[in-house]
Motif scaffolding. Structure first.
Motif, short mmCIF file in Angstrom:
data_model
loop_
_atom_site.label_atom_id
_atom_site.label_comp_id
_atom_site.label_asym_id
_atom_site.label_seq_id
_atom_site.Cartn_x
_atom_site.Cartn_y
_atom_site.Cartn_z
N UNK A 111 38.57 20.54 39.15
CA UNK A 111 38.91 21.35 40.33
C UNK A 111 39.77 22.54 39.92
N UNK A 112 39.76 23.55 40.77
CA UNK A 112 40.60 24.73 40.54
C UNK A 112 41.34 25.05 41.84
N UNK A 113 42.64 25.31 41.71
CA UNK A 113 43.46 25.69 42.85
C UNK A 113 43.42 27.22 42.99
N UNK A 114 43.11 27.70 44.17
CA UNK A 114 43.08 29.12 44.48
C UNK A 114 44.42 29.48 45.11
N UNK A 174 44.04 26.45 48.18
CA UNK A 174 43.09 25.36 48.39
C UNK A 174 42.45 25.02 47.06
N UNK A 175 41.92 23.82 46.98
CA UNK A 175 41.21 23.41 45.77
C UNK A 175 39.71 23.43 46.03
N UNK A 176 38.98 23.90 45.05
CA UNK A 176 37.52 23.85 45.11
C UNK A 176 37.02 23.25 43.80
N UNK A 177 35.83 22.68 43.81
CA UNK A 177 35.27 22.20 42.54
C UNK A 177 35.18 23.34 41.53
N UNK A 178 35.37 23.03 40.28
CA UNK A 178 35.35 24.05 39.24
C UNK A 178 34.02 24.81 39.22
N UNK A 179 32.99 24.16 39.72
CA UNK A 179 31.67 24.81 39.76
C UNK A 179 31.65 26.02 40.69
N UNK A 180 32.65 26.13 41.59
CA UNK A 180 32.70 27.25 42.53
C UNK A 180 33.60 28.38 42.04
N UNK A 205 36.11 32.92 48.57
CA UNK A 205 36.04 31.68 49.34
C UNK A 205 36.74 31.91 50.68
N UNK A 206 36.03 31.65 51.76
CA UNK A 206 36.58 31.89 53.09
C UNK A 206 37.59 30.81 53.47
N UNK A 207 38.59 31.19 54.26
CA UNK A 207 39.57 30.22 54.77
C UNK A 207 40.19 30.74 56.06
N UNK A 260 39.50 34.62 50.08
CA UNK A 260 40.26 34.67 48.82
C UNK A 260 39.31 34.99 47.68
N UNK A 261 39.63 36.06 46.92
CA UNK A 261 38.86 36.40 45.74
C UNK A 261 39.74 36.20 44.51
N UNK A 262 39.28 35.37 43.59
CA UNK A 262 40.06 35.02 42.41
C UNK A 262 40.12 36.15 41.40
N UNK A 263 41.27 36.27 40.76
CA UNK A 263 41.46 37.20 39.64
C UNK A 263 41.27 36.39 38.36
N UNK A 264 40.14 36.52 37.67
CA UNK A 264 39.84 35.65 36.53
C UNK A 264 40.83 35.78 35.38
N UNK A 265 41.55 36.91 35.30
CA UNK A 265 42.53 37.09 34.23
C UNK A 265 43.73 36.16 34.39
N UNK A 266 43.87 35.52 35.56
CA UNK A 266 45.03 34.66 35.80
C UNK A 266 44.69 33.18 35.65
N UNK A 267 43.48 32.86 35.23
CA UNK A 267 43.04 31.46 35.12
C UNK A 267 43.87 30.72 34.08
#
Length: 439
Positions: A16-19, A31-37, A46-48, A66-73
């Protein structure tokens, strides 16, 4: 975007990944989503429902993305989960009340002229034993820079430091602070946005490790009356074309001095953002190291802005009043805009002093033009409402911020009235502990 290469830096792959984003108070939400997302979170978001997030209130704010910033993973070493920061959107446009977006807007504006701001923070915190009450129990009795103490606090500090690199933080100095059970772990400075992220991550690490040891960690500005408060001094430098433009031939450059002048000019309004809680003003009182007088100096630790004895590319200023209850994105945006207002209008710094301001007579402080910071959140908010520069720094989040903080102040006043207490009380109330202990 192919982000597969960023996953699984450890021996296991997170499921899982926390956004992660923060609310108006700088408190992490998400929120947490499966890592596949994760790729979906980066590409389309991801809408919320944001209507119940503090500072995002309103039915009209319910549909956010919410749009993830991949540089912060990053991957959490003690859990089977990853974390990533990002930005919030509404109707395919940046959401104006998003704190991370507010800071990014300020930095993007500076970047057009080639400027970069680097910030190094010094967040302080306390450890307390868990006992199920607000009778706070101290787990160690060490003092400032103590090494040999009859407790495990130094081991916990080391454990925190060992986890920090996994989150992109480089620990530099670990030490016991002045207060009993009070600690500080400084980490490497970085560009302003990265440092704001790092503060949020650092607080998460400290609290998680404390929990592992059956303790609470709090960054509350003043958890115990008549004990030192938790500050978060920030060291600031300004760079352009790979050069630190705060450095002068001898000491600070004219640009740095004007930056100081801007902060001093807007200092009163700034406190509403850098010291944004009722409890913040229980720390900003005479008698402790927290500064209350609008002044500056080179080695003087009683002033609001201190210039550390580092020259060349190490040239910087230290702004000493912020505390770790501040939303770091809002705080940095406001400080930077205040400093650049000084540069733009060539504001010379005033109230220079190398004496202990706390021991100075009122007459001499008046002669030197030394003013005093607001004494409570209500006064600070009044200063903010009159300051166009700091209001503009908060951008589209200003309205949400001021309304939320006004309601907070009024709620506190109602509490004091119900307990027959003065609004000038410096005692720590249960209302404050319930509201701020876990920020």
């Amino acid at each position: 975007m192919n982000i597969a290469g960023t996953i699984s830096k450890f021996n296991r792959k997170p499921k899982f990944v926390q956004l992660i984003f923060v609310d108006v108070n700088g408190v992490p939400k998400g929120m947490e989503v499966p890592i596949s997302r994760l790729e979906e979170a980066v590409e389309t978001g991801i809408a919320f429902d944001g209507s119940s997030i503090p500072g995002f209130q309103g039915i009209e704010d319910s549909d956010l993305v919410f749009k993830a910033d991949p540089d912060t993973y990053v991957e959490v070493p003690w859990d089977n989960v990853a974390r990533v920061y990002g930005y919030i959107y509404k109707d395919n446009k940046p959401y104006p009340a998003d704190p991370r977006g507010v800071l990014k807007n300020v930095l993007d504006e500076l970047a057009k002229d080639g400027f970069k701001v680097y910030i190094g923070p010094e967040p302080e915190f306390y450890f307390f034993k868990k006992n199920g009450t607000w009778e706070l129990e101290i787990p160690d009795f060490g003092g400032y820079f103590d090494i040999l103490t009859l407790d495990r606090a130094r081991e916990i500090r080391r454990e925190i430091a060992e986890y920090m690199p996994a989150f992109g933080l480089t620990p530099e100095v670990l030490h016991h602070e002045v207060g009993k059970a009070q600690h500080e772990i400084d980490f490497r400075y970085d560009e302003a946005l990265k440092t704001a992220d790092n503060i949020v991550s650092f607080k998460y690490i400290v609290k998680a490790v404390a929990e592992m040891h059956g303790l609470y960690a709090t960054f509350m500005p003043k958890p115990i009356y008549e004990m030192p408060g938790n500050g978060m001094h920030v060291h600031i430098s300004l760079w352009k074309d790979g050069e630190n433009i705060f450095k002068g031939e001898e000491g600070l450059s004219e640009t740095a001095l004007h930056f100081i002048g801007g902060i001093l000019k807007h200092a009163k309004a700034l406190t509403a953002v850098t010291n944004p809680t009722v409890n913040s003003y229980k720390r900003l009182v005479p008698g402790y190291e927290a500064p209350v007088y609008v002044s500056w100096g080179y080695r003087n630790r009683s002033v609001l802005i201190r210039v550390p004895a580092f020259w060349g590319n190490g040239a910087r200023i230290e702004y000493r009043c912020p505390d770790p209850s501040a939303n770091p994105y809002f705080a940095f945006a406001a400080i930077i805009k205040a400093g650049f207002d000084g540069i733009k209008h060539k504001i010379d710094p005033f109230a220079y002093v190398e004496e202990n301001v706390y021991e100075m007579s009122e007459e001499k402080k008046a002669q030197l033009g030394i003013d005093i910071l607001p004494s409570n959140l209500g006064e600070a908010l009044e200063e903010l409402e009159q300051d166009k520069v700091i209001k503009k720094a908060l951008g589209g989040a200003y309205k949400n911020f001021i309304e939320y903080k006004r309601a907070e102040w009024e709620e506190y006043l109602d509490y004091l009235e119900s307990k027959h207490l003065s609004k000038d009380t410096k005692r720590i109330t249960e209302w404050e502990l319930e509201r701020y202990f876990f920020i």
